[in-house]
Design an enzyme around this catalytic site. Structure first.
Site, short mmCIF file in Angstrom:
data_model
loop_
_atom_site.label_atom_id
_atom_site.label_comp_id
_atom_site.label_asym_id
_atom_site.label_seq_id
_atom_site.Cartn_x
_atom_site.Cartn_y
_atom_site.Cartn_z
N GLY A 97 0.84 -1.20 0.00
CA GLY A 97 0.00 0.00 0.00
C GLY A 97 0.86 1.23 0.00
N CYS A 124 5.28 -6.34 1.46
CA CYS A 124 5.69 -4.93 1.39
C CYS A 124 5.12 -4.14 2.57
CB CYS A 124 5.29 -4.36 0.03
SG CYS A 124 6.16 -2.83 -0.35
N TYR A 125 4.17 -3.24 2.33
CA TYR A 125 3.57 -2.52 3.46
C TYR A 125 3.03 -3.52 4.49
CZ TYR A 125 0.48 0.59 6.11
OH TYR A 125 -0.14 1.30 7.11
N HIS A 211 7.37 -8.18 -4.17
CA HIS A 211 6.01 -8.49 -4.64
C HIS A 211 5.97 -9.81 -5.41
CE1 HIS A 211 4.04 -4.70 -3.53
NE2 HIS A 211 5.25 -4.20 -3.65
N GLU A 213 3.36 -11.29 -6.48
CA GLU A 213 2.18 -11.39 -7.35
C GLU A 213 2.44 -10.89 -8.77
OE1 GLU A 213 2.70 -9.42 -4.83
OE2 GLU A 213 1.83 -7.44 -5.04
N ASP A 269 -20.40 -12.47 -19.75
CA ASP A 269 -20.79 -12.47 -18.34
C ASP A 269 -22.27 -12.84 -18.17
OD1 ASP A 269 -18.24 -11.62 -17.96
OD2 ASP A 269 -18.74 -9.52 -17.58
N LYS A 411 -12.54 -12.36 -14.85
CA LYS A 411 -12.99 -12.71 -16.20
C LYS A 411 -12.53 -14.11 -16.63
CE LYS A 411 -15.16 -10.73 -19.63
NZ LYS A 411 -16.32 -9.86 -19.43
#
Ligand code: XMP
Length: 555
Positions: A97, A124-125, A211, A213, A269, A411
Protein backbone atom coordinates in the site's frame (compact mmCIF):
# COMPACT_ATOMS: atom_id res chain seq x y z
CA UNK A 1 -2.63 2.32 29.76
CA UNK A 2 -2.08 3.15 26.12
CA UNK A 3 -4.57 4.25 23.47
CA UNK A 4 -3.46 1.87 20.77
CA UNK A 5 -0.73 -0.61 20.12
CA UNK A 6 0.42 1.33 17.09
CA UNK A 7 0.84 4.53 19.05
CA UNK A 8 2.42 2.62 21.88
CA UNK A 9 5.01 0.81 19.81
CA UNK A 10 5.74 3.89 17.75
CA UNK A 11 6.36 5.87 20.92
CA UNK A 12 8.43 3.04 22.37
CA UNK A 13 6.34 2.85 25.51
CA UNK A 14 5.31 -0.77 25.07
CA UNK A 15 7.78 -3.32 23.82
CA UNK A 16 6.19 -6.61 22.98
CA UNK A 17 8.90 -9.02 23.96
CA UNK A 18 7.22 -12.28 24.91
CA UNK A 19 3.90 -14.10 24.86
CA UNK A 20 2.57 -12.12 27.77
CA UNK A 21 3.07 -8.90 25.94
CA UNK A 22 1.51 -10.20 22.76
CA UNK A 23 -1.51 -10.85 24.94
CA UNK A 24 -1.30 -7.20 25.91
CA UNK A 25 -1.57 -6.30 22.25
CA UNK A 26 -4.66 -8.44 21.93
CA UNK A 27 -6.23 -6.90 25.03
CA UNK A 28 -5.75 -3.46 23.58
CA UNK A 29 -7.18 -4.61 20.27
CA UNK A 30 -10.20 -6.12 22.02
CA UNK A 31 -10.83 -2.84 23.80
CA UNK A 32 -10.71 -1.02 20.47
CA UNK A 33 -12.92 -3.41 18.55
CA UNK A 34 -14.99 -5.79 20.64
CA UNK A 35 -16.25 -8.88 18.81
CA UNK A 36 -13.22 -9.05 16.58
CA UNK A 37 -13.12 -12.81 16.35
CA UNK A 38 -13.93 -14.68 13.18
CA UNK A 39 -17.21 -16.48 13.18
CA UNK A 40 -17.55 -18.53 10.00
CA UNK A 41 -20.96 -19.71 8.87
CA UNK A 42 -21.45 -23.49 8.73
CA UNK A 43 -20.20 -24.89 5.39
CA UNK A 44 -18.39 -21.65 4.55
CA UNK A 45 -15.81 -22.32 1.83
CA UNK A 46 -12.08 -22.39 2.57
CA UNK A 47 -10.53 -19.06 1.69
CA UNK A 48 -7.42 -16.97 1.99
CA UNK A 49 -8.30 -13.37 2.71
CA UNK A 50 -6.25 -10.58 1.22
CA UNK A 51 -6.41 -7.51 3.44
CA UNK A 52 -6.34 -4.54 1.11
CA UNK A 53 -4.08 -1.61 1.96
CA UNK A 54 -4.64 0.09 -1.35
CA UNK A 55 -1.82 -1.36 -3.44
CA UNK A 56 -2.38 -1.35 -7.18
CA UNK A 57 -1.55 -5.06 -6.96
CA UNK A 58 -4.05 -6.08 -4.24
CA UNK A 59 -6.47 -7.57 -6.73
CA UNK A 60 -3.64 -9.40 -8.43
CA UNK A 61 -2.72 -11.14 -5.18
CA UNK A 62 -6.26 -12.52 -4.91
CA UNK A 63 -6.07 -13.67 -8.54
CA UNK A 64 -2.77 -15.45 -8.00
CA UNK A 65 -4.12 -17.21 -4.93
CA UNK A 66 -7.14 -18.38 -6.91
CA UNK A 67 -4.93 -19.51 -9.77
CA UNK A 68 -3.31 -21.83 -7.23
CA UNK A 69 -6.73 -23.35 -6.59
CA UNK A 70 -7.55 -21.55 -3.33
CA UNK A 71 -10.55 -19.26 -3.12
CA UNK A 72 -9.59 -15.72 -2.17
CA UNK A 73 -11.34 -12.46 -1.49
CA UNK A 74 -10.13 -8.93 -1.03
CA UNK A 75 -11.28 -7.26 2.18
CA UNK A 76 -10.77 -3.62 3.12
CA UNK A 77 -8.36 -3.22 6.04
CA UNK A 78 -10.97 -1.38 8.10
CA UNK A 79 -13.82 -3.83 7.47
CA UNK A 80 -15.21 -5.49 10.63
CA UNK A 81 -14.51 -9.16 11.38
CA UNK A 82 -18.13 -9.94 10.53
CA UNK A 83 -17.38 -9.11 6.86
CA UNK A 84 -15.53 -12.46 6.78
CA UNK A 85 -18.26 -14.63 8.26
CA UNK A 86 -19.18 -16.19 4.92
CA UNK A 87 -15.65 -17.63 4.66
CA UNK A 88 -13.67 -20.27 6.49
CA UNK A 89 -10.42 -18.34 6.61
CA UNK A 90 -7.27 -20.44 6.36
CA UNK A 91 -4.77 -17.61 6.21
CA UNK A 92 -4.34 -13.89 5.66
CA UNK A 93 -2.25 -12.01 3.15
CA UNK A 94 -1.60 -8.35 3.94
CA UNK A 95 -1.23 -6.37 0.72
CA UNK A 96 1.18 -3.58 -0.05
CA UNK A 97 0.00 0.00 0.00
CA UNK A 98 1.06 3.59 -0.49
CA UNK A 99 1.11 4.59 3.20
CA UNK A 100 3.99 4.47 5.66
CA UNK A 101 3.48 2.76 9.01
CA UNK A 102 5.52 5.62 10.49
CA UNK A 103 2.77 8.12 9.57
CA UNK A 104 0.11 8.99 12.11
CA UNK A 105 -3.23 7.67 10.91
CA UNK A 106 -1.69 5.03 8.63
CA UNK A 107 -3.91 1.98 7.97
CA UNK A 108 -3.58 -0.58 10.75
CA UNK A 109 -3.73 -4.32 11.24
CA UNK A 110 -7.28 -5.55 11.91
CA UNK A 111 -7.23 -7.14 15.38
CA UNK A 112 -8.81 -10.37 14.13
CA UNK A 113 -5.72 -11.12 12.02
CA UNK A 114 -3.53 -11.83 15.03
CA UNK A 115 -6.22 -13.12 17.34
CA UNK A 116 -7.25 -15.78 14.80
CA UNK A 117 -3.85 -17.41 15.24
CA UNK A 118 -3.76 -18.26 11.51
CA UNK A 119 -0.80 -18.00 9.12
CA UNK A 120 -0.17 -14.47 7.87
CA UNK A 121 1.90 -13.33 4.90
CA UNK A 122 2.67 -9.60 4.86
CA UNK A 123 3.74 -8.22 1.50
CA UNK A 124 5.69 -4.93 1.39
CA UNK A 125 3.57 -2.52 3.46
CA UNK A 126 1.92 -5.66 4.87
CA UNK A 127 5.26 -6.93 6.17
CA UNK A 128 6.15 -3.55 7.63
CA UNK A 129 2.78 -3.38 9.34
CA UNK A 130 3.19 -6.86 10.78
CA UNK A 131 6.65 -5.97 12.06
CA UNK A 132 5.39 -2.68 13.51
CA UNK A 133 2.33 -4.23 15.19
CA UNK A 134 4.39 -6.99 16.79
CA UNK A 135 7.02 -4.69 18.27
CA UNK A 136 9.61 -4.42 15.51
CA UNK A 137 10.78 -1.14 14.03
CA UNK A 138 10.21 0.26 10.55
CA UNK A 139 12.05 3.30 9.23
CA UNK A 140 12.34 5.18 5.95
CA UNK A 141 15.10 3.73 3.83
CA UNK A 142 17.87 6.10 2.71
CA UNK A 143 17.69 4.47 -0.67
CA UNK A 144 14.33 3.72 -2.26
CA UNK A 145 14.28 0.25 -3.79
CA UNK A 146 12.20 0.14 -6.95
CA UNK A 147 12.30 -2.41 -9.74
CA UNK A 148 14.36 -5.55 -10.18
CA UNK A 149 16.46 -6.79 -7.26
CA UNK A 150 18.05 -10.01 -6.08
CA UNK A 151 17.23 -11.45 -2.69
CA UNK A 152 19.58 -13.92 -1.07
CA UNK A 153 17.79 -16.63 0.82
CA UNK A 154 19.51 -17.37 4.12
CA UNK A 155 16.99 -19.94 5.40
CA UNK A 156 16.20 -22.18 2.43
CA UNK A 157 14.63 -24.76 4.76
CA UNK A 158 11.80 -22.35 5.58
CA UNK A 159 8.60 -23.77 4.03
CA UNK A 160 7.83 -20.38 2.43
CA UNK A 161 11.09 -20.48 0.50
CA UNK A 162 11.12 -24.15 -0.36
CA UNK A 163 12.61 -24.98 -3.78
CA UNK A 164 13.34 -21.36 -4.64
CA UNK A 165 16.73 -20.25 -6.01
CA UNK A 166 19.08 -19.07 -3.27
CA UNK A 167 19.67 -15.86 -5.22
CA UNK A 168 16.18 -15.02 -6.38
CA UNK A 169 15.19 -12.23 -8.80
CA UNK A 170 12.27 -10.22 -7.43
CA UNK A 171 10.33 -6.99 -7.94
CA UNK A 172 10.67 -4.37 -5.21
CA UNK A 173 8.77 -1.15 -4.71
CA UNK A 174 9.24 0.42 -1.29
CA UNK A 175 10.53 3.44 0.59
CA UNK A 176 10.36 2.11 4.18
CA UNK A 177 12.02 -1.02 5.48
CA UNK A 178 12.11 -3.18 8.58
CA UNK A 179 15.17 -2.17 10.61
CA UNK A 180 14.45 -4.13 13.78
CA UNK A 181 12.68 -7.47 13.81
CA UNK A 182 9.79 -8.12 16.18
CA UNK A 183 10.53 -10.51 19.04
CA UNK A 184 10.49 -14.12 17.91
CA UNK A 185 11.19 -13.24 14.26
CA UNK A 186 14.30 -13.81 12.16
CA UNK A 187 15.42 -12.52 8.79
CA UNK A 188 15.21 -15.35 6.25
CA UNK A 189 16.28 -13.42 3.14
CA UNK A 190 18.20 -10.21 2.45
CA UNK A 191 18.80 -7.87 -0.46
CA UNK A 192 21.35 -5.08 -0.92
CA UNK A 193 18.98 -2.49 0.47
CA UNK A 194 16.87 -4.63 2.76
CA UNK A 195 18.56 -6.52 5.57
CA UNK A 196 15.10 -7.98 6.11
CA UNK A 197 13.80 -8.88 2.64
CA UNK A 198 11.82 -11.69 4.25
CA UNK A 199 11.06 -12.55 7.87
CA UNK A 200 9.44 -15.41 9.73
CA UNK A 201 8.55 -16.58 13.21
CA UNK A 202 7.65 -20.09 14.30
CA UNK A 203 3.90 -19.43 14.32
CA UNK A 204 3.44 -19.14 10.54
CA UNK A 205 3.71 -15.36 10.49
CA UNK A 206 5.76 -14.27 7.53
CA UNK A 207 6.70 -11.13 5.72
CA UNK A 208 8.30 -10.38 2.37
CA UNK A 209 9.44 -6.98 1.22
CA UNK A 210 9.08 -7.82 -2.50
CA UNK A 211 6.01 -8.49 -4.64
CA UNK A 212 5.43 -12.16 -5.49
CA UNK A 213 2.18 -11.39 -7.35
CA UNK A 214 3.74 -9.53 -10.31
CA UNK A 215 5.25 -11.28 -13.33
CA UNK A 216 8.58 -9.52 -12.67
CA UNK A 217 9.08 -11.90 -9.74
CA UNK A 218 9.44 -15.08 -11.81
CA UNK A 219 9.21 -17.45 -8.83
CA UNK A 220 6.41 -15.44 -7.20
CA UNK A 221 3.69 -18.00 -7.90
CA UNK A 222 5.86 -20.74 -6.46
CA UNK A 223 6.38 -18.71 -3.29
CA UNK A 224 2.64 -18.05 -2.96
CA UNK A 225 1.94 -21.76 -3.43
CA UNK A 226 4.45 -22.52 -0.69
CA UNK A 227 2.54 -20.21 1.60
CA UNK A 228 -0.86 -21.65 0.67
CA UNK A 229 0.05 -25.31 0.86
CA UNK A 230 3.20 -25.75 2.96
CA UNK A 231 2.38 -23.06 5.54
CA UNK A 232 -1.41 -22.65 5.53
CA UNK A 233 -2.22 -26.25 4.48
CA UNK A 234 -5.05 -25.22 2.14
CA UNK A 235 -6.77 -28.04 0.29
CA UNK A 236 -6.64 -26.23 -3.08
CA UNK A 237 -9.99 -27.37 -4.37
CA UNK A 238 -11.21 -24.09 -5.82
CA UNK A 239 -11.88 -24.88 -9.48
CA UNK A 240 -14.43 -23.88 -12.09
CA UNK A 241 -16.11 -27.25 -11.57
CA UNK A 242 -16.38 -26.68 -7.83
CA UNK A 243 -17.59 -23.13 -8.40
CA UNK A 244 -20.31 -24.24 -10.82
CA UNK A 245 -21.47 -26.99 -8.47
CA UNK A 246 -21.58 -24.69 -5.44
CA UNK A 247 -23.28 -21.87 -7.33
CA UNK A 248 -26.01 -24.14 -8.62
CA UNK A 249 -26.77 -25.24 -5.08
CA UNK A 250 -26.70 -21.66 -3.80
CA UNK A 251 -28.99 -20.43 -6.58
CA UNK A 252 -31.45 -23.29 -5.95
CA UNK A 253 -31.54 -22.44 -2.25
CA UNK A 254 -31.93 -18.73 -2.91
CA UNK A 255 -34.62 -19.05 -5.58
CA UNK A 256 -36.70 -21.89 -4.16
CA UNK A 257 -39.84 -22.02 -6.27
CA UNK A 258 -39.52 -18.36 -7.27
CA UNK A 259 -39.14 -17.06 -10.78
CA UNK A 260 -36.07 -15.39 -12.15
CA UNK A 261 -35.50 -13.03 -15.00
CA UNK A 262 -32.05 -12.63 -16.37
CA UNK A 263 -30.57 -9.56 -17.94
CA UNK A 264 -29.08 -10.98 -21.10
CA UNK A 265 -26.79 -8.73 -23.10
CA UNK A 266 -25.07 -11.26 -25.35
CA UNK A 267 -21.75 -10.77 -23.61
CA UNK A 268 -19.93 -13.58 -21.88
CA UNK A 269 -20.79 -12.47 -18.34
CA UNK A 270 -24.55 -12.45 -18.70
CA UNK A 271 -24.41 -15.59 -20.87
CA UNK A 272 -22.56 -17.53 -18.17
CA UNK A 273 -24.80 -16.12 -15.44
CA UNK A 274 -27.89 -17.15 -17.42
CA UNK A 275 -26.51 -20.60 -18.16
CA UNK A 276 -25.77 -21.13 -14.45
CA UNK A 277 -29.24 -20.05 -13.38
CA UNK A 278 -30.79 -22.14 -16.16
CA UNK A 279 -28.82 -25.17 -14.98
CA UNK A 280 -30.02 -24.50 -11.42
CA UNK A 281 -33.70 -23.73 -11.90
CA UNK A 282 -34.50 -24.56 -15.55
CA UNK A 283 -37.75 -23.04 -16.79
CA UNK A 284 -38.15 -20.90 -13.69
CA UNK A 285 -35.76 -18.66 -15.59
CA UNK A 286 -36.86 -16.32 -18.33
CA UNK A 287 -34.15 -14.37 -20.08
CA UNK A 288 -34.91 -10.91 -21.17
CA UNK A 289 -32.79 -9.43 -23.86
CA UNK A 290 -33.16 -5.68 -23.81
CA UNK A 291 -32.22 -4.35 -27.16
CA UNK A 292 -31.25 -0.88 -25.98
CA UNK A 293 -30.51 0.38 -29.48
CA UNK A 294 -26.90 0.76 -28.40
CA UNK A 295 -25.56 -2.54 -29.68
CA UNK A 296 -23.12 -3.30 -32.47
CA UNK A 297 -24.23 -4.18 -35.97
CA UNK A 298 -26.02 -7.56 -36.19
CA UNK A 299 -25.72 -8.13 -32.42
CA UNK A 300 -29.44 -8.37 -31.60
CA UNK A 301 -30.04 -11.07 -34.22
CA UNK A 302 -27.03 -13.05 -33.02
CA UNK A 303 -28.12 -12.97 -29.38
CA UNK A 304 -31.63 -14.19 -30.18
CA UNK A 305 -30.29 -16.97 -32.39
CA UNK A 306 -27.80 -18.24 -29.83
CA UNK A 307 -30.00 -18.28 -26.76
CA UNK A 308 -33.40 -19.13 -28.14
CA UNK A 309 -32.37 -21.59 -30.80
CA UNK A 310 -29.18 -23.18 -29.50
CA UNK A 311 -29.67 -23.09 -25.77
CA UNK A 312 -33.46 -23.51 -25.60
CA UNK A 313 -33.74 -20.83 -22.94
CA UNK A 314 -37.01 -18.92 -22.57
CA UNK A 315 -36.10 -15.63 -24.18
CA UNK A 316 -38.03 -12.41 -24.57
CA UNK A 317 -36.62 -9.90 -26.98
CA UNK A 318 -37.60 -6.35 -26.05
CA UNK A 319 -36.93 -3.64 -28.56
CA UNK A 320 -36.47 -0.63 -26.27
CA UNK A 321 -34.18 1.45 -28.48
CA UNK A 322 -36.54 4.44 -28.65
CA UNK A 323 -36.94 4.55 -24.90
CA UNK A 324 -33.19 4.53 -24.27
CA UNK A 325 -32.51 7.12 -26.93
CA UNK A 326 -35.12 9.48 -25.55
CA UNK A 327 -33.56 9.13 -22.08
CA UNK A 328 -30.19 9.98 -23.59
CA UNK A 329 -31.35 12.94 -25.64
CA UNK A 330 -28.80 15.76 -25.32
CA UNK A 331 -27.01 14.04 -22.43
CA UNK A 332 -23.27 14.60 -22.74
CA UNK A 333 -21.99 13.78 -19.25
CA UNK A 334 -20.63 10.20 -19.21
CA UNK A 335 -21.82 9.46 -15.69
CA UNK A 336 -25.31 10.78 -16.49
CA UNK A 337 -25.38 8.53 -19.55
CA UNK A 338 -24.48 5.54 -17.44
CA UNK A 339 -27.04 6.31 -14.75
CA UNK A 340 -29.85 6.92 -17.26
CA UNK A 341 -29.06 3.71 -19.12
CA UNK A 342 -28.90 1.71 -15.89
CA UNK A 343 -32.21 3.07 -14.69
CA UNK A 344 -33.99 2.59 -17.99
CA UNK A 345 -32.63 -0.92 -18.17
CA UNK A 346 -34.14 -1.88 -14.82
CA UNK A 347 -37.45 -0.18 -15.57
CA UNK A 348 -37.80 -2.18 -18.78
CA UNK A 349 -37.15 -5.33 -16.80
CA UNK A 350 -39.76 -4.45 -14.26
CA UNK A 351 -42.33 -3.91 -17.00
CA UNK A 352 -41.49 -7.23 -18.58
CA UNK A 353 -41.67 -8.89 -15.20
CA UNK A 354 -45.15 -7.51 -14.69
CA UNK A 355 -46.22 -9.28 -17.87
CA UNK A 356 -44.79 -12.57 -16.68
CA UNK A 357 -46.90 -12.73 -13.55
CA UNK A 358 -45.04 -13.01 -10.28
CA UNK A 359 -41.28 -12.68 -10.67
CA UNK A 360 -39.01 -12.45 -7.66
CA UNK A 361 -35.42 -12.25 -8.83
CA UNK A 362 -33.28 -10.55 -11.40
CA UNK A 363 -29.97 -12.15 -12.34
CA UNK A 364 -27.05 -10.07 -13.60
CA UNK A 365 -23.57 -10.92 -14.82
CA UNK A 366 -21.72 -8.52 -12.52
CA UNK A 367 -18.11 -9.65 -12.02
CA UNK A 368 -15.49 -8.93 -9.37
CA UNK A 369 -13.65 -6.15 -11.23
CA UNK A 370 -17.01 -4.36 -11.77
CA UNK A 371 -17.59 -4.48 -8.04
CA UNK A 372 -14.11 -3.31 -7.10
CA UNK A 373 -13.98 -0.57 -9.75
CA UNK A 374 -17.24 0.82 -8.51
CA UNK A 375 -15.53 0.95 -5.10
CA UNK A 376 -17.83 -1.79 -3.91
CA UNK A 377 -15.14 -3.54 -1.85
CA UNK A 378 -15.59 -0.88 0.77
CA UNK A 379 -11.86 -0.19 0.79
CA UNK A 380 -11.32 3.47 1.39
CA UNK A 381 -8.18 3.06 -0.66
CA UNK A 382 -9.94 2.47 -4.00
CA UNK A 383 -11.08 5.63 -5.79
CA UNK A 384 -14.28 5.52 -7.81
CA UNK A 385 -13.44 5.80 -11.51
CA UNK A 386 -16.71 5.07 -13.31
CA UNK A 387 -20.13 3.81 -12.36
CA UNK A 388 -20.42 0.48 -14.08
CA UNK A 389 -24.10 0.28 -14.66
CA UNK A 390 -24.44 -3.28 -13.39
CA UNK A 391 -23.52 -2.04 -9.96
CA UNK A 392 -24.02 1.67 -9.57
CA UNK A 393 -27.05 2.42 -11.71
CA UNK A 394 -29.61 0.38 -9.87
CA UNK A 395 -32.52 2.53 -8.72
CA UNK A 396 -33.05 2.56 -4.98
CA UNK A 397 -36.69 1.49 -5.24
CA UNK A 398 -35.98 -1.58 -7.37
CA UNK A 399 -38.57 -4.24 -6.61
CA UNK A 400 -36.71 -7.43 -7.58
CA UNK A 401 -34.03 -9.16 -5.51
CA UNK A 402 -30.65 -9.42 -7.18
CA UNK A 403 -28.83 -12.62 -8.05
CA UNK A 404 -25.24 -12.05 -9.08
CA UNK A 405 -23.60 -15.47 -9.35
CA UNK A 406 -20.38 -14.11 -10.88
CA UNK A 407 -19.92 -11.28 -8.42
CA UNK A 408 -16.74 -12.80 -7.01
CA UNK A 409 -15.21 -14.02 -10.27
CA UNK A 410 -12.47 -12.63 -12.45
CA UNK A 411 -12.99 -12.71 -16.20
CA UNK A 412 -10.82 -15.76 -16.83
CA UNK A 413 -12.76 -17.60 -14.13
CA UNK A 414 -16.05 -16.59 -15.76
CA UNK A 415 -14.74 -18.07 -19.00
CA UNK A 416 -13.68 -21.30 -17.34
CA UNK A 417 -17.12 -21.56 -15.73
CA UNK A 418 -18.67 -20.94 -19.18
CA UNK A 419 -16.65 -23.80 -20.67
CA UNK A 420 -17.64 -25.99 -17.76
CA UNK A 421 -21.30 -25.20 -18.51
CA UNK A 422 -20.79 -26.19 -22.14
CA UNK A 423 -21.14 -22.77 -23.75
CA UNK A 424 -19.64 -22.44 -27.25
CA UNK A 425 -16.14 -20.92 -27.62
CA UNK A 426 -17.53 -18.17 -29.79
CA UNK A 427 -19.47 -16.93 -26.79
CA UNK A 428 -17.01 -17.78 -24.02
CA UNK A 429 -14.03 -16.06 -25.64
CA UNK A 430 -15.94 -13.11 -27.02
CA UNK A 431 -14.38 -9.74 -26.32
CA UNK A 432 -16.13 -7.83 -23.51
CA UNK A 433 -18.75 -5.27 -24.46
CA UNK A 434 -19.89 -2.68 -21.91
CA UNK A 435 -23.44 -2.63 -20.58
CA UNK A 436 -24.02 1.00 -21.70
CA UNK A 437 -22.97 -0.13 -25.16
CA UNK A 438 -22.15 2.30 -27.92
CA UNK A 439 -23.46 5.23 -25.84
CA UNK A 440 -20.09 5.45 -24.10
CA UNK A 441 -18.27 5.19 -27.43
CA UNK A 442 -20.17 8.09 -28.99
CA UNK A 443 -18.61 11.17 -27.46
CA UNK A 444 -21.08 13.89 -26.58
CA UNK A 445 -24.80 13.53 -27.19
CA UNK A 446 -25.97 10.20 -28.59
CA UNK A 447 -28.11 10.34 -31.73
CA UNK A 448 -29.35 7.75 -34.20
CA UNK A 449 -27.17 9.27 -36.89
CA UNK A 450 -24.00 9.06 -34.79
CA UNK A 451 -24.80 5.50 -33.73
CA UNK A 452 -25.16 4.47 -37.37
CA UNK A 453 -21.80 6.03 -38.22
CA UNK A 454 -20.12 4.32 -35.30
CA UNK A 455 -21.68 0.95 -36.15
CA UNK A 456 -20.37 1.14 -39.69
CA UNK A 457 -16.85 2.06 -38.56
CA UNK A 458 -16.88 -0.52 -35.80
CA UNK A 459 -17.93 -3.22 -38.25
CA UNK A 460 -14.79 -2.57 -40.28
CA UNK A 461 -12.59 -2.79 -37.18
CA UNK A 462 -14.10 -6.10 -36.11
CA UNK A 463 -13.96 -7.53 -39.62
CA UNK A 464 -10.31 -6.64 -40.15
CA UNK A 465 -9.17 -7.72 -36.70
CA UNK A 466 -10.85 -11.09 -37.23
CA UNK A 467 -9.36 -11.47 -40.70
CA UNK A 468 -5.92 -10.75 -39.25
CA UNK A 469 -6.59 -13.55 -36.71
CA UNK A 470 -6.03 -11.12 -33.84
CA UNK A 471 -9.52 -11.10 -32.33
CA UNK A 472 -8.75 -13.57 -29.55
CA UNK A 473 -5.35 -12.02 -28.80
CA UNK A 474 -6.87 -8.64 -28.05
CA UNK A 475 -8.82 -7.91 -24.91
CA UNK A 476 -10.95 -5.47 -26.86
CA UNK A 477 -10.89 -3.85 -30.30
CA UNK A 478 -13.42 -1.22 -31.28
CA UNK A 479 -14.09 2.18 -32.78
CA UNK A 480 -14.96 5.37 -30.91
CA UNK A 481 -16.81 8.23 -32.58
CA UNK A 482 -15.16 11.38 -31.32
CA UNK A 483 -17.07 14.62 -31.11
CA UNK A 484 -14.47 16.26 -33.33
CA UNK A 485 -14.79 17.06 -37.02
CA UNK A 486 -11.78 17.71 -39.12
CA UNK A 487 -11.04 18.99 -42.59
CA UNK A 488 -10.01 16.52 -45.25
CA UNK A 489 -9.86 16.13 -48.99
CA UNK A 490 -11.53 13.38 -50.99
CA UNK A 491 -11.38 13.43 -54.77
CA UNK A 492 -11.12 17.12 -55.53
CA UNK A 493 -13.39 18.13 -52.73
CA UNK A 494 -12.89 19.50 -49.27
CA UNK A 495 -14.57 17.39 -46.61
CA UNK A 496 -15.48 18.21 -43.06
CA UNK A 497 -16.13 14.90 -41.39
CA UNK A 498 -15.97 12.97 -38.16
CA UNK A 499 -12.77 11.72 -36.63
CA UNK A 500 -12.95 8.08 -35.53
CA UNK A 501 -10.58 6.72 -32.91
CA UNK A 502 -9.49 3.12 -32.97
CA UNK A 503 -9.07 1.51 -29.54
CA UNK A 504 -7.37 -1.89 -29.34
CA UNK A 505 -5.97 -3.12 -26.05
CA UNK A 506 -4.32 -6.13 -24.55
CA UNK A 507 -5.06 -7.00 -20.93
CA UNK A 508 -5.14 -9.85 -18.47
CA UNK A 509 -8.18 -8.33 -16.83
CA UNK A 510 -9.68 -4.92 -17.33
CA UNK A 511 -7.98 -3.44 -14.26
CA UNK A 512 -4.94 -2.57 -16.33
CA UNK A 513 -4.45 -2.62 -20.08
CA UNK A 514 -1.94 -1.69 -22.73
CA UNK A 515 -2.60 -0.38 -26.22
CA UNK A 516 -2.06 -3.16 -28.74
CA UNK A 517 0.94 -2.94 -31.05
CA UNK A 518 -1.10 -3.70 -34.17
CA UNK A 519 0.86 -4.19 -37.39
CA UNK A 520 1.04 -0.99 -39.46
CA UNK A 521 -0.51 -2.75 -42.43
CA UNK A 522 -3.54 -3.70 -40.39
CA UNK A 523 -3.87 -0.12 -39.12
CA UNK A 524 -3.60 1.14 -42.69
CA UNK A 525 -6.24 -1.28 -43.92
CA UNK A 526 -8.68 -0.36 -41.13
CA UNK A 527 -8.15 3.35 -41.69
CA UNK A 528 -8.50 3.15 -45.43
CA UNK A 529 -11.65 1.03 -45.27
CA UNK A 530 -13.34 3.27 -42.69
CA UNK A 531 -12.80 6.50 -44.64
CA UNK A 532 -13.89 4.79 -47.85
CA UNK A 533 -16.89 2.90 -46.51
CA UNK A 534 -18.24 5.39 -43.99
CA UNK A 535 -18.89 8.65 -45.85
CA UNK A 536 -19.29 10.78 -42.70
CA UNK A 537 -15.77 9.91 -41.50
CA UNK A 538 -12.65 11.44 -43.03
CA UNK A 539 -10.01 10.74 -40.39
CA UNK A 540 -8.94 7.78 -38.22
CA UNK A 541 -6.58 8.04 -35.26
CA UNK A 542 -5.12 5.28 -33.08
CA UNK A 543 -5.35 5.57 -29.28
CA UNK A 544 -1.94 4.77 -27.79
CA UNK A 545 -2.81 5.24 -24.11
CA UNK A 546 -2.42 2.46 -21.59
CA UNK A 547 -4.66 1.98 -18.53
CA UNK A 548 -3.73 3.63 -16.27
CA UNK A 549 -3.63 6.54 -16.92
CA UNK A 550 -6.38 6.12 -19.54
CA UNK A 551 -9.36 3.79 -19.19
CA UNK A 552 -10.31 1.31 -21.89
CA UNK A 553 -13.57 2.99 -22.83
CA UNK A 554 -13.45 6.67 -23.62
CA UNK A 555 -16.31 7.50 -21.28
P1 XMP B 1 -12.78 0.91 -18.40
O1 XMP B 1 -13.28 1.83 -19.44
O2 XMP B 1 -13.28 1.25 -17.03
O3 XMP B 1 -13.40 -0.49 -18.74
O4 XMP B 1 -11.29 0.73 -18.43
C1 XMP B 1 -13.01 -1.67 -18.14
C2 XMP B 1 -13.81 -2.80 -18.76
O5 XMP B 1 -15.18 -2.70 -18.38
C3 XMP B 1 -16.01 -2.52 -19.51
N1 XMP B 1 -17.01 -1.55 -19.08
C4 XMP B 1 -18.25 -1.87 -18.66
N2 XMP B 1 -18.87 -3.06 -18.58
N3 XMP B 1 -20.80 -2.00 -17.74
C5 XMP B 1 -20.16 -3.12 -18.13
O6 XMP B 1 -20.76 -4.19 -18.08
C6 XMP B 1 -20.25 -0.78 -17.78
O7 XMP B 1 -20.86 0.22 -17.43
C7 XMP B 1 -18.90 -0.72 -18.28
N4 XMP B 1 -18.03 0.31 -18.47
C8 XMP B 1 -16.88 -0.22 -18.96
C9 XMP B 1 -15.09 -2.04 -20.62
O8 XMP B 1 -15.59 -2.37 -21.89
C10 XMP B 1 -13.82 -2.77 -20.28
O9 XMP B 1 -13.82 -4.10 -20.71
Amino acid sequence: MVDSTEAATAAGRVRISDDREVATYLEIAEAREPGRTLNPAPNAPEAVVVIDYGSQYSMLIARRVREAGVYSELVAWDAPASALNHLRVKAFVLSGGPASVCDPGAPTLPPYVLSAGLPVLGICYGMQLLAHALGGRVAPSTQREYGHAIVNISEPSNPLLSELPVAMPVWMSHGDRVVELPPGFRSIAQSDNSPVAAMADDAGRLGIQFHPEVVHTPQGSRLLRNFLFAVAHCNGQWTATAFVKESIETIRRQVGTGRVICALSGGVDSAVAAALVHRAVGDQLTCIFVDNGLLRAEEPERVVRTFREHMSINLRHVDAGDRFLSQLAEVTNPETKRMRIGETFIRVFEQEAAQLGEVNFICQGTTYPDVIESAGSGSGAAAKIKTHHNVGGLPKDMKLSLIEPLRNLFKDEVRRAGKELGLPDEMVYRQPFPGPGLAIRVMGAVTREKLAILRAADWVVMDEVKKAAMYYDLWQSFAVLTDTRTVGVQGDFRTYGYCVALRCVTAEDAMTADWARLPYDLLAQISSRIVNEVPEVNRVVYDITSKPPGTIEWE
